[in-house]
Motif scaffolding. Sequence first.
Motif, PDB file in Angstrom:
ATOM      1  N   CYS A 236       1.354  -5.425  -1.943  1.00 10.21           N
ATOM      2  CA  CYS A 236       0.015  -6.029  -2.013  1.00 10.21           C
ATOM      3  C   CYS A 236      -0.760  -5.580  -3.255  1.00 10.21           C
ATOM      4  N   ASP A 237      -0.020  -5.224  -4.334  1.00 11.00           N
ATOM      5  CA  ASP A 237      -0.668  -4.857  -5.602  1.00 11.00           C
ATOM      6  C   ASP A 237      -1.636  -3.694  -5.437  1.00 11.00           C
ATOM      7  N   ILE A 238      -1.310  -2.771  -4.535  1.00  9.43           N
ATOM      8  CA  ILE A 238      -2.189  -1.620  -4.338  1.00  9.43           C
ATOM      9  C   ILE A 238      -1.779  -0.456  -5.235  1.00  9.43           C
ATOM     10  N   LEU A 239      -2.742   0.411  -5.495  1.00  8.83           N
ATOM     11  CA  LEU A 239      -2.425   1.727  -6.045  1.00  8.83           C
ATOM     12  C   LEU A 239      -2.114   2.610  -4.844  1.00  8.83           C
ATOM     13  N   PRO A 240      -0.873   3.058  -4.702  1.00 16.65           N
ATOM     14  CA  PRO A 240      -0.542   3.850  -3.510  1.00 16.65           C
ATOM     15  C   PRO A 240      -1.145   5.248  -3.615  1.00 16.65           C
ATOM     16  N   GLY A 241      -2.162   5.482  -2.848  1.00 19.30           N
ATOM     17  CA  GLY A 241      -2.927   6.715  -2.956  1.00 19.30           C
ATOM     18  C   GLY A 241      -2.168   7.924  -2.418  1.00 19.30           C
ATOM     19  N   VAL A 242      -2.526   9.080  -2.945  1.00 26.66           N
ATOM     20  CA  VAL A 242      -1.909  10.326  -2.485  1.00 26.66           C
ATOM     21  C   VAL A 242      -2.339  10.616  -1.043  1.00 26.66           C
ATOM     22  N   THR A 243      -3.617  10.424  -0.743  1.00 33.43           N
ATOM     23  CA  THR A 243      -4.082  10.672   0.628  1.00 33.43           C
ATOM     24  C   THR A 243      -3.469   9.639   1.585  1.00 33.43           C
TER      25      THR A 243
ATOM     26  N   GLU B 211      -6.989  -3.349  -1.297  1.00 38.00           N
ATOM     27  CA  GLU B 211      -7.515  -1.981  -1.259  1.00 38.00           C
ATOM     28  C   GLU B 211      -9.011  -1.991  -1.524  1.00 38.00           C
ATOM     29  N   GLY B 212      -9.638  -0.822  -1.333  1.00 36.80           N
ATOM     30  CA  GLY B 212     -11.012  -0.662  -1.769  1.00 36.80           C
ATOM     31  C   GLY B 212     -11.049  -0.378  -3.264  1.00 36.80           C
ATOM     32  N   ALA B 213     -12.257  -0.382  -3.837  1.00 35.18           N
ATOM     33  CA  ALA B 213     -12.364  -0.130  -5.279  1.00 35.18           C
ATOM     34  C   ALA B 213     -11.805   1.238  -5.647  1.00 35.18           C
ATOM     35  N   THR B 214     -11.980   2.214  -4.759  1.00 34.35           N
ATOM     36  CA  THR B 214     -11.422   3.553  -5.022  1.00 34.35           C
ATOM     37  C   THR B 214     -10.725   4.119  -3.785  1.00 34.35           C
ATOM     38  N   SER B 215     -10.259   3.248  -2.901  1.00 35.66           N
ATOM     39  CA  SER B 215      -9.700   3.768  -1.646  1.00 35.66           C
ATOM     40  C   SER B 215      -8.602   2.859  -1.113  1.00 35.66           C
ATOM     41  N   ASN B 216      -7.770   3.412  -0.249  1.00 31.68           N
ATOM     42  CA  ASN B 216      -6.806   2.611   0.503  1.00 31.68           C
ATOM     43  C   ASN B 216      -7.376   2.333   1.886  1.00 31.68           C
TER      44      ASN B 216
ATOM     45  N   LEU C 172     -10.855   4.326   5.621  1.00 28.31           N
ATOM     46  CA  LEU C 172     -10.475   4.365   4.210  1.00 28.31           C
ATOM     47  C   LEU C 172      -9.956   5.760   3.897  1.00 28.31           C
ATOM     48  N   THR C 173      -9.070   5.823   2.903  1.00 27.64           N
ATOM     49  CA  THR C 173      -8.624   7.142   2.435  1.00 27.64           C
ATOM     50  C   THR C 173      -8.760   7.210   0.923  1.00 27.64           C
ATOM     51  N   ASN C 174      -9.178   8.346   0.436  1.00 29.94           N
ATOM     52  CA  ASN C 174      -8.981   8.708  -0.966  1.00 29.94           C
ATOM     53  C   ASN C 174      -9.158  10.216  -1.097  1.00 29.94           C
ATOM     54  N   THR C 175      -8.921  10.718  -2.285  1.00 26.05           N
ATOM     55  CA  THR C 175      -8.899  12.166  -2.469  1.00 26.05           C
ATOM     56  C   THR C 175     -10.248  12.804  -2.160  1.00 26.05           C
ATOM     57  N   THR C 176     -11.339  12.165  -2.562  1.00 26.47           N
ATOM     58  CA  THR C 176     -12.638  12.797  -2.299  1.00 26.47           C
ATOM     59  C   THR C 176     -13.143  12.515  -0.885  1.00 26.47           C
ATOM     60  N   TRP C 177     -12.948  11.316  -0.400  1.00 25.36           N
ATOM     61  CA  TRP C 177     -13.434  10.991   0.941  1.00 25.36           C
ATOM     62  C   TRP C 177     -12.538  11.553   2.046  1.00 25.36           C
ATOM     63  N   GLU C 178     -11.284  11.842   1.728  1.00 24.91           N
ATOM     64  CA  GLU C 178     -10.267  12.187   2.733  1.00 24.91           C
ATOM     65  C   GLU C 178     -10.099  10.978   3.655  1.00 24.91           C
ATOM     66  N   ILE C 179     -10.450  11.102   4.951  1.00 28.68           N
ATOM     67  CA  ILE C 179     -10.382   9.943   5.858  1.00 28.68           C
ATOM     68  C   ILE C 179     -11.816   9.563   6.230  1.00 28.68           C
ATOM     69  N   ARG C 180     -12.222   8.373   5.850  1.00 29.75           N
ATOM     70  CA  ARG C 180     -13.596   7.933   6.122  1.00 29.75           C
ATOM     71  C   ARG C 180     -13.557   6.708   7.025  1.00 29.75           C
ATOM     72  N   PRO C 181     -14.068   6.823   8.245  1.00 29.76           N
ATOM     73  CA  PRO C 181     -14.044   5.670   9.154  1.00 29.76           C
ATOM     74  C   PRO C 181     -14.814   4.488   8.559  1.00 29.76           C
ATOM     75  N   ILE C 182     -14.378   3.288   8.924  1.00 32.64           N
ATOM     76  CA  ILE C 182     -15.076   2.068   8.500  1.00 32.64           C
ATOM     77  C   ILE C 182     -16.005   1.645   9.629  1.00 32.64           C
ATOM     78  N   ALA C 183     -17.307   1.600   9.312  1.00 33.75           N
ATOM     79  CA  ALA C 183     -18.286   1.163  10.314  1.00 33.75           C
ATOM     80  C   ALA C 183     -18.198  -0.343  10.524  1.00 33.75           C
ATOM     81  N   SER C 184     -18.108  -1.078   9.414  1.00 28.67           N
ATOM     82  CA  SER C 184     -18.070  -2.537   9.519  1.00 28.67           C
ATOM     83  C   SER C 184     -17.431  -3.140   8.276  1.00 28.67           C
ATOM     84  N   VAL C 185     -16.895  -4.350   8.456  1.00 28.06           N
ATOM     85  CA  VAL C 185     -16.362  -5.128   7.339  1.00 28.06           C
ATOM     86  C   VAL C 185     -17.087  -6.466   7.340  1.00 28.06           C
TER      87      VAL C 185
END
Lengths: 301, 301
Positions: free
Chosen positions: A210-217, A189-194, A250-263
């Motif tokens: 995968c040891d993730i925190l299953p996010g609400v979003t 996961e991301g530091a604050t996102s799935n 990425l998803t999280n409560t504040t970002w909602e759905i945030r596209p990933i530009a690059s990894v």
Amino acid sequence: MQYHVDGELVPEEGATVSVRDRGFMYGDAAFETLRAYGGTVFEWAAHEARLRRTCETLGFADAVPDDLRERVRQTLDANDLADAYARLSVTRGVQPGKLTPGHEVDPTVVVIVKELPRGGRDGTRVWDRPAVVQTVKTRRAPDAAVPAAAKTHNYLTGVRARLELRQAATDDYRADEALLRTTNRYVAEGATSNVFFVDSGRLKTPSEDCDILPGVTRSVVLDLAREEEFPVEPGQYTVDDLRDADEAFLTNTTWEIRPIASVDGIEIGTGPMTKLLQRLLDERIERDHYDAHDGNSEDSE
Amino acid sequence: MQYHVDGELVPEEGATVSVRDRGFMYGDAAFETLRAYGGTVFEWAAHEARLRRTCETLGFADAVPDDLRERVRQTLDANDLADAYARLSVTRGVQPGKLTPGHEVDPTVVVIVKELPRGGRDGTRVWDRPAVVQTVKTRRAPDAAVPAAAKTHNYLTGVRARLELRQAATDDYRADEALLRTTNRYVAEGATSNVFFVDSGRLKTPSEDCDILPGVTRSVVLDLAREEEFPVEPGQYTVDDLRDADEAFLTNTTWEIRPIASVDGIEIGTGPMTKLLQRLLDERIERDHYDAHDGNSEDSE
């Protein structure tokens, strides 16, 4: 700003906890990051359920008060906030003795709020650009050491992951989110996102193994995708799988759905599935929080 | 009781930190458990060095004030304590923004104290019996996820290990310390202690490869053993190795050297090497803290 601490609304400056509160001494506390739209909290039931599960994992679920939602609402109202970020914490409180938790728990409940305008379909998103994601050395702790599904004040793994990004930043390259792998090198996961990605029309995301925190979003997005009959495949994926994706977000409560530009400097970007899911999520938020009621209806969540 | 918070002595009831202090929000803080004998802190230099290393790991070492020792001393003096427990914490303080740490750090320094009479050679020990040790399911997180040598407010692994003991306790069996293994099943450490055992005249203890927090008392005991020319073997050991030992003991700042009565119900107990090391440690404490000075000399530590 007024915060809610231990049952009372208090000015921000006076919002404190005892230095002997176990939430401070050991990070012995559960929390949730919430987002209010039009005065009501997005997916309150899911957040409250996860908070209570975390407290169950920490062994003090019975002590959690029933009026958490009311405390959040009072805090939003006191600050005249309709669209806001909120952080709700429940700690094990002050106890006699040292590390071993006592049976008698008088929890400390804290609500912090901040204005957070909604972007939605026509407005400005919280984030200013698609996410630049960078894999970090810090790993997600295995579930046997740190229960993955519990959201606690032990958040240093995320802090250290973000610190790696800060230390690696240059004038030309500044990552927005750190990508953590499990100890056996799968994407977690991301530091604050799935993390989600699209591969040949299939929506993939690290599974709960995968040891993730299953996010609400994350959960809402999985529901939306299934409603659209997209093939959804939670699983174990490598960073290469992600980097080779057609789309990623990425998803999280504040970002909602945030596209990933690059990894790791390799471009991915948005695409039709990401855009459709963003639109479906926006519509759902509008339906539940803004349409056909005053934004304060109990039934709307 | 008076505590020391953010540069000031304050009454215990008013000793608080902001709910936005990162030490509270994320456990983003370093700490040390200290013990004062005759007014001076045991192994201050080692504790301060470890605290600073922890802050280095967390990326805010430069912000840690120079007068930590003075703050501890003031707190002991204000409460007229000579023999005492103290807990010294340094947090990243309050910062704007969310998870990503900011560059500007105004740390919060907290000192909590409590009277703790010394046992020593003739008195009563802090613990009331040799330790009953029980292996728990909770594992020590691997160093790649949680830096083992950093002592931080992210202490939930220890809390959960002790919770397992509490949940397993019966009228007839109550363990005093939880034994944590690494994720690959080697003995790591107790929830708040390091583990030693004696096998055919050799002193063994999990090495720093075992994701342990290398304790200050552990280090002193290793020095004392080497001075006596005992064979000392830090290494990777299994719980079976420990259970088959001739003698075994735990070390930490408050317990000093505490013999292990049993591990998982299998008796071990004390013996000549444990007793000699206890005596040598007692002598060292007396030499450094009580003999030939008033107990407040700066040079004595």
